[in-house]
Write a protein that holds these residues in place. Structure first.
Motif, PDB file in Angstrom:
ATOM      1  N   HIS A   5      13.965  -2.938  -4.044  1.00 45.04           N
ATOM      2  CA  HIS A   5      13.350  -1.701  -4.506  1.00 45.04           C
ATOM      3  C   HIS A   5      11.849  -1.895  -4.345  1.00 45.04           C
ATOM      4  O   HIS A   5      11.302  -2.922  -4.766  1.00 45.04           O
ATOM      5  CB  HIS A   5      13.704  -1.439  -5.971  1.00 45.04           C
ATOM      6  N   LEU A   6      11.177  -0.935  -3.721  1.00 48.88           N
ATOM      7  CA  LEU A   6       9.737  -1.029  -3.473  1.00 48.88           C
ATOM      8  C   LEU A   6       9.018   0.147  -4.106  1.00 48.88           C
ATOM      9  O   LEU A   6       9.527   1.269  -4.101  1.00 48.88           O
ATOM     10  CB  LEU A   6       9.437  -1.008  -1.972  1.00 48.88           C
ATOM     11  N   ARG A   7       7.841  -0.111  -4.610  1.00 52.37           N
ATOM     12  CA  ARG A   7       6.921   0.950  -5.038  1.00 52.37           C
ATOM     13  C   ARG A   7       5.591   0.622  -4.365  1.00 52.37           C
ATOM     14  O   ARG A   7       4.973  -0.397  -4.649  1.00 52.37           O
ATOM     15  CB  ARG A   7       6.769   0.975  -6.549  1.00 52.37           C
ATOM     16  N   VAL A   8       5.186   1.503  -3.457  1.00 49.56           N
ATOM     17  CA  VAL A   8       3.999   1.278  -2.625  1.00 49.56           C
ATOM     18  C   VAL A   8       2.871   2.150  -3.159  1.00 49.56           C
ATOM     19  O   VAL A   8       3.017   3.372  -3.250  1.00 49.56           O
ATOM     20  CB  VAL A   8       4.294   1.607  -1.145  1.00 49.56           C
ATOM     21  N   GLU A   9       1.739   1.521  -3.491  1.00 42.68           N
ATOM     22  CA  GLU A   9       0.588   2.240  -4.032  1.00 42.68           C
ATOM     23  C   GLU A   9      -0.568   2.211  -3.046  1.00 42.68           C
ATOM     24  O   GLU A   9      -0.700   1.272  -2.264  1.00 42.68           O
ATOM     25  CB  GLU A   9       0.145   1.603  -5.347  1.00 42.68           C
ATOM     26  N   GLY A  16       1.963  10.394   6.494  1.00 48.26           N
ATOM     27  CA  GLY A  16       3.130  10.099   7.321  1.00 48.26           C
ATOM     28  C   GLY A  16       3.840   8.800   6.972  1.00 48.26           C
ATOM     29  O   GLY A  16       4.630   8.293   7.766  1.00 48.26           O
ATOM     30  N   TYR A  17       3.581   8.270   5.778  1.00 44.06           N
ATOM     31  CA  TYR A  17       4.164   6.971   5.409  1.00 44.06           C
ATOM     32  C   TYR A  17       5.688   7.028   5.382  1.00 44.06           C
ATOM     33  O   TYR A  17       6.340   6.132   5.904  1.00 44.06           O
ATOM     34  CB  TYR A  17       3.625   6.514   4.053  1.00 44.06           C
ATOM     35  N   ARG A  18       6.271   8.076   4.783  1.00 41.11           N
ATOM     36  CA  ARG A  18       7.731   8.149   4.694  1.00 41.11           C
ATOM     37  C   ARG A  18       8.378   8.235   6.074  1.00 41.11           C
ATOM     38  O   ARG A  18       9.344   7.518   6.357  1.00 41.11           O
ATOM     39  CB  ARG A  18       8.169   9.331   3.833  1.00 41.11           C
ATOM     40  N   ASP A  19       7.864   9.107   6.928  1.00 41.28           N
ATOM     41  CA  ASP A  19       8.436   9.231   8.274  1.00 41.28           C
ATOM     42  C   ASP A  19       8.296   7.928   9.049  1.00 41.28           C
ATOM     43  O   ASP A  19       9.216   7.510   9.757  1.00 41.28           O
ATOM     44  CB  ASP A  19       7.767  10.373   9.037  1.00 41.28           C
ATOM     45  N   MET A  21       8.151   4.950   7.758  1.00 38.33           N
ATOM     46  CA  MET A  21       9.073   3.971   7.191  1.00 38.33           C
ATOM     47  C   MET A  21      10.503   4.215   7.655  1.00 38.33           C
ATOM     48  O   MET A  21      11.242   3.265   7.930  1.00 38.33           O
ATOM     49  CB  MET A  21       8.997   3.984   5.672  1.00 38.33           C
ATOM     50  N   VAL A  22      10.902   5.483   7.777  1.00 36.53           N
ATOM     51  CA  VAL A  22      12.235   5.798   8.299  1.00 36.53           C
ATOM     52  C   VAL A  22      12.368   5.248   9.722  1.00 36.53           C
ATOM     53  O   VAL A  22      13.379   4.629  10.061  1.00 36.53           O
ATOM     54  CB  VAL A  22      12.509   7.319   8.266  1.00 36.53           C
ATOM     55  N   GLN A  23      11.370   5.449  10.547  1.00 34.02           N
ATOM     56  CA  GLN A  23      11.408   4.948  11.928  1.00 34.02           C
ATOM     57  C   GLN A  23      11.499   3.424  11.969  1.00 34.02           C
ATOM     58  O   GLN A  23      12.304   2.860  12.716  1.00 34.02           O
ATOM     59  CB  GLN A  23      10.176   5.403  12.706  1.00 34.02           C
ATOM     60  N   GLU A  24      10.660   2.755  11.176  1.00 32.52           N
ATOM     61  CA  GLU A  24      10.658   1.285  11.165  1.00 32.52           C
ATOM     62  C   GLU A  24      11.987   0.733  10.649  1.00 32.52           C
ATOM     63  O   GLU A  24      12.540  -0.196  11.231  1.00 32.52           O
ATOM     64  CB  GLU A  24       9.503   0.758  10.304  1.00 32.52           C
ATOM     65  N   ALA A  25      12.483   1.281   9.544  1.00 33.19           N
ATOM     66  CA  ALA A  25      13.743   0.804   8.969  1.00 33.19           C
ATOM     67  C   ALA A  25      14.906   1.039   9.918  1.00 33.19           C
ATOM     68  O   ALA A  25      15.772   0.172  10.073  1.00 33.19           O
ATOM     69  CB  ALA A  25      13.991   1.487   7.628  1.00 33.19           C
ATOM     70  N   THR A  26      14.926   2.190  10.566  1.00 34.66           N
ATOM     71  CA  THR A  26      15.985   2.499  11.527  1.00 34.66           C
ATOM     72  C   THR A  26      15.915   1.542  12.710  1.00 34.66           C
ATOM     73  O   THR A  26      16.942   1.016  13.157  1.00 34.66           O
ATOM     74  CB  THR A  26      15.874   3.962  11.987  1.00 34.66           C
ATOM     75  N   CYS A  60       5.287  -2.808   5.925  1.00 31.99           N
ATOM     76  CA  CYS A  60       4.905  -1.891   4.843  1.00 31.99           C
ATOM     77  C   CYS A  60       3.545  -2.231   4.253  1.00 31.99           C
ATOM     78  O   CYS A  60       2.855  -1.366   3.722  1.00 31.99           O
ATOM     79  CB  CYS A  60       5.959  -1.892   3.746  1.00 31.99           C
ATOM     80  N   ARG A  61       3.143  -3.464   4.329  1.00 34.92           N
ATOM     81  CA  ARG A  61       1.828  -3.854   3.806  1.00 34.92           C
ATOM     82  C   ARG A  61       0.693  -3.253   4.649  1.00 34.92           C
ATOM     83  O   ARG A  61      -0.414  -3.076   4.167  1.00 34.92           O
ATOM     84  CB  ARG A  61       1.715  -5.366   3.735  1.00 34.92           C
TER      85      ARG A  61
END
Length: 88
Positions: A5-9, A16-19, A21-26, A60-61
Motif C-alpha cells: 500500500h503506497l501513499r505518495v505525497e 498525470g501521476y495516476r495515468d 503509474m497505470v502505464q508503469e505497473a501494466t 514512483c520516487r
C-alpha cells in the motif's frame, strides 16, 4: 506475490501521476489500483513479483516529468482480488 500500500505525497495530482503509474505497473505486469486522495496525495496498492514491485517503487520516487515526489509511505497489504492495474 508481494503487495504494498503506497501513499505518495508532493505535487502528484494534476500532473498525470495516476495515468503514468497505470502505464508503469501494466508494463511491469503488476496488479492493483491507484487513486487521488482529498488531501492532494495519491494512494495505490501494487502487487506482483518482488523485483517488479521494487522496480515500480523506484520509479514512483521519480514519477512523471511534471511531478515532484516528497515522500512515499509504504506498508505491506494483502494482494487485490482483481487482476490488472486500474485507475480509480
Amino acid at each position: 506475490m508481494n503487495a504494498r500500500h503506497l501513499r505518495v505525497e508532493g505535487r502528484v495530482q494534476g500532473v498525470g501521476y495516476r495515468d503514468w503509474m497505470v502505464q508503469e505497473a501494466t508494463r511491469l505486469g503488476l496488479s492493483g489500483w491507484v487513486r487521488n486522495l482529498p488531501d492532494g496525495s495519491v494512494e495505490a496498492v501494487v502487487a506482483g513479483p518482488e523485483p517488479a514491485v521494487q522496480a515500480l517503487l523506484t520509479a514512483c520516487r521519480r514519477g512523471p516529468t511534471l511531478a515532484r515526489v516528497d515522500r512515499i509511505e509504504e506498508s505491506f497489504v494483502e494482494p487485490p482480488d482483481m487482476p490488472g492495474f486500474h485507475r480509480r
